[in-house]
Structures are given as C-alpha cells and as structure tokens.
Design a protein around this motif. Structure first.
Motif, PDB file in Angstrom:
ATOM      1  N   VAL A 215       0.830  -1.213   0.000  1.00  0.00           N
ATOM      2  CA  VAL A 215       0.000   0.000   0.000  1.00  0.00           C
ATOM      3  C   VAL A 215       0.865   1.263   0.000  1.00  0.00           C
ATOM      4  N   PRO A 216       1.824   1.411   0.938  1.00  0.00           N
ATOM      5  CA  PRO A 216       2.664   2.620   0.905  1.00  0.00           C
ATOM      6  C   PRO A 216       3.678   2.634  -0.237  1.00  0.00           C
ATOM      7  N   LEU A 217       3.771   1.558  -1.000  1.00  0.00           N
ATOM      8  CA  LEU A 217       4.578   1.566  -2.218  1.00  0.00           C
ATOM      9  C   LEU A 217       3.742   2.006  -3.420  1.00  0.00           C
ATOM     10  N   CYS A 218       2.653   1.311  -3.653  1.00  0.00           N
ATOM     11  CA  CYS A 218       1.863   1.527  -4.873  1.00  0.00           C
ATOM     12  C   CYS A 218       0.966   2.758  -4.787  1.00  0.00           C
ATOM     13  N   GLY A 219       0.368   3.013  -3.619  1.00  0.00           N
ATOM     14  CA  GLY A 219      -0.528   4.158  -3.479  1.00  0.00           C
ATOM     15  C   GLY A 219       0.157   5.482  -3.773  1.00  0.00           C
ATOM     16  N   PRO A 220       1.300   5.777  -3.139  1.00  0.00           N
ATOM     17  CA  PRO A 220       1.979   7.036  -3.435  1.00  0.00           C
ATOM     18  C   PRO A 220       2.434   7.165  -4.887  1.00  0.00           C
ATOM     19  N   ILE A 221       2.930   6.083  -5.481  1.00  0.00           N
ATOM     20  CA  ILE A 221       3.364   6.160  -6.881  1.00  0.00           C
ATOM     21  C   ILE A 221       2.180   6.498  -7.782  1.00  0.00           C
ATOM     22  N   ALA A 222       1.035   5.845  -7.538  1.00  0.00           N
ATOM     23  CA  ALA A 222      -0.146   6.126  -8.352  1.00  0.00           C
ATOM     24  C   ALA A 222      -0.636   7.552  -8.152  1.00  0.00           C
ATOM     25  N   GLY A 223      -0.718   7.997  -6.908  1.00  0.00           N
ATOM     26  CA  GLY A 223      -1.203   9.349  -6.627  1.00  0.00           C
ATOM     27  C   GLY A 223      -0.314  10.427  -7.212  1.00  0.00           C
ATOM     28  N   ALA A 224       1.012  10.239  -7.088  1.00  0.00           N
ATOM     29  CA  ALA A 224       1.946  11.220  -7.631  1.00  0.00           C
ATOM     30  C   ALA A 224       1.894  11.241  -9.153  1.00  0.00           C
ATOM     31  N   ALA A 225       1.740  10.073  -9.775  1.00  0.00           N
ATOM     32  CA  ALA A 225       1.664  10.012 -11.233  1.00  0.00           C
ATOM     33  C   ALA A 225       0.421  10.735 -11.753  1.00  0.00           C
ATOM     34  N   ILE A 226      -0.693  10.561 -11.073  1.00  0.00           N
ATOM     35  CA  ILE A 226      -1.926  11.266 -11.469  1.00  0.00           C
ATOM     36  C   ILE A 226      -1.726  12.775 -11.359  1.00  0.00           C
ATOM     37  N   ALA A 227      -1.072  13.215 -10.292  1.00  0.00           N
ATOM     38  CA  ALA A 227      -0.802  14.649 -10.119  1.00  0.00           C
ATOM     39  C   ALA A 227       0.074  15.179 -11.248  1.00  0.00           C
ATOM     40  N   ALA A 228       1.073  14.396 -11.663  1.00  0.00           N
ATOM     41  CA  ALA A 228       1.960  14.828 -12.741  1.00  0.00           C
ATOM     42  C   ALA A 228       1.207  14.961 -14.054  1.00  0.00           C
ATOM     43  N   VAL A 229       0.324  14.012 -14.334  1.00  0.00           N
ATOM     44  CA  VAL A 229      -0.464  14.072 -15.569  1.00  0.00           C
ATOM     45  C   VAL A 229      -1.360  15.297 -15.568  1.00  0.00           C
ATOM     46  N   LEU A 230      -2.030  15.545 -14.443  1.00  0.00           N
ATOM     47  CA  LEU A 230      -2.903  16.726 -14.352  1.00  0.00           C
ATOM     48  C   LEU A 230      -2.093  18.016 -14.486  1.00  0.00           C
ATOM     49  N   PHE A 231      -0.931  18.055 -13.852  1.00  0.00           N
ATOM     50  CA  PHE A 231      -0.075  19.239 -13.930  1.00  0.00           C
ATOM     51  C   PHE A 231       0.340  19.511 -15.375  1.00  0.00           C
ATOM     52  N   ASN A 232       0.615  18.456 -16.126  1.00  0.00           N
ATOM     53  CA  ASN A 232       1.011  18.625 -17.525  1.00  0.00           C
ATOM     54  C   ASN A 232      -0.124  19.187 -18.390  1.00  0.00           C
ATOM     55  N   LEU A 233      -1.359  19.040 -17.911  1.00  0.00           N
ATOM     56  CA  LEU A 233      -2.502  19.540 -18.670  1.00  0.00           C
ATOM     57  C   LEU A 233      -2.771  21.020 -18.424  1.00  0.00           C
ATOM     58  N   GLU A 234      -2.098  21.598 -17.440  1.00  0.00           N
ATOM     59  CA  GLU A 234      -2.332  23.003 -17.103  1.00  0.00           C
ATOM     60  C   GLU A 234      -1.886  23.929 -18.248  1.00  0.00           C
TER      61      GLU A 234
END
Length: 234
Positions: A215-234
C-alpha cells in the motif's frame, strides 16, 4: 554525483527526524511518550523541510521520495535516466536514517518489551487505523496526489522559504488526510525504515507487517503520477 548524495543525505535527515518523533511518542521512558497526532504531523512536516534544505545544499532537487521522483520524470522535470539513481539514494538514505534512530533510542527499545509497550514497526513505517486494503490504497493515492499537485505548483520548492511551505503542506495533509493510514506519501519513507526494523537487532521488536507494505509503495506512486499528468494539462 552531488545530486544523488544530496538525495541520500536529505532523505536520511528526513527519516532521522520523522522516525525519531515516532520513537519519542511510542517507546517507554521518553519524555514525549503519549503525544498526539498533531505532534506527529508537525514533526514530519519539519522533517521534510530540513531534509529538503540539506538536499538542496548538495545541489539536489530535494525530492526525498521515489513517488515524487517518478512524477517529476513524467512531468519532464527530471530525466528518466536519473530516476533509478535517485530512488536508490533515497531508499539507502531512509535505511541509514532509521538505523541511526535505532542507535539513539536503543535503551528505550530495551525498556519497551512488546507491542503494547510501544515497540512496534509503526515507529518506522505506516500501518492503517482500519485494515481495509483497497480503501487504504485509495487513501494513499488521494493524500499523495494532493501533496504532489500542490508541490508541483510551488515551482522550485528547494529555495528560500519554500521548504517551510512544503513542510506545512505535509503538516496540513497529515492533520486532514493522514489519520487513516499514517500517510506514507513516500515509498522510501516506509520501505527503508520497515526493512531496517526487519533486519537490525532491535530489542523486543515485533512483526514488520510486510503484507501491508504494497500500500505505501503503490498508493503514493499512483497518486503522484496522477498529479503529474494533471499538472502537464495546465
């Protein structure tokens, strides 16, 4: 090599201060025994602040976090060729930081003879308040997404007073979202110290609960990746 050394030393400082707070509130015969959640959240916020400052002194960006490093690569802020080196430095720094905490609190581990006395992997790594793996995973995704997206929008967060802003972001997330899983946000912050608790000769240590560690491995990687994708859309 300075950036890798910076990530190593910065992560080491992060873990010394963060897990040191965990030991202080859990182990027997410490002056901070029994302090509450806001104490923990503030301690981890300041741990991140000073870890970033130390990393920046070496010329490193102060990620201190494999999930954030992967997100930085997704967003184009970091070369993919550097990702493995960053993650290795962060994991090793986290392990060494945890080992230093073991030495510092060794008599208090000796005085804490079981999990009921506070001798638990929770000093070093995260565990859920309610064991519900899917929702625990989602909690880490949401918390890490929030942290990463805010931090990306700060720009260069390793300069001036911005590390303090990052620290208060950590404090805010801990106070608001962190009480479900202990808000790892960071695979190195969890896996490095969890491994240290597993292999080091800590008196009276209890289970390391590796069954939860995905959970503390996969959850943070997924959450951070989603944030990066959204940031790239700005």
């Amino acid at each position: 090599m300075d950036v890798y050394l910076g990530e190593f030393v910065g992560t080491m400082i992060l873990i010394i201060l963060g897990t040191g707070a965990g030991a202080s509130i859990n182990l027997n015969q410490t002056y901070a025994k029994g302090q509450g959640w806001l104490f923990v959240a503030f301690a981890w916020g300041m741990a991140v602040t000073f870890g970033v400052y130390v990393a920046a002194a070496f010329g490193a960006p102060g990620h201190l976090n494999p999930a954030f490093t992967i997100a930085a690569a997704i967003s184009g802020m970091l070369k993919w060729s550097q990702v493995a080196g960053f993650i290795g430095a962060q994991m090793l720094g986290a392990f060494v930081g945890a080992a230093i905490v073991v030495i510092h609190f060794y008599p208090h581990f000796q005085a804490s003879k079981d999990e009921a006395a506070g001798n638990t992997v929770g000093i070093f790594a995260t565990k859920p308040a309610i064991n519900s793996p899917i929702f625990n995973f989602l909690s880490e995704v949401i918390a890490t997404f929030t942290f990463t997206y805010i931090t990306f929008n700060l720009g260069d967060f390793a300069t001036g007073l911005k590390p303090f802003i990052v620290g208060f972001v950590i404090f805010a997330i801990g106070a608001s979202l962190g009480s479900t899983t202990g808000y790892a946000l960071n695979p190195a912050r969890d896996w490095g110290p969890r491994f240290a608790y597993t292999v080091l000769p800590i008196p009276h240590k209890t289970a390391a609960h590796w069954g939860y560690a995905w959970v503390p491995l996969c959850g943070p990687i997924a959450g951070a990746a989603i944030a990066a994708v959204l940031f790239n859309l700005e």
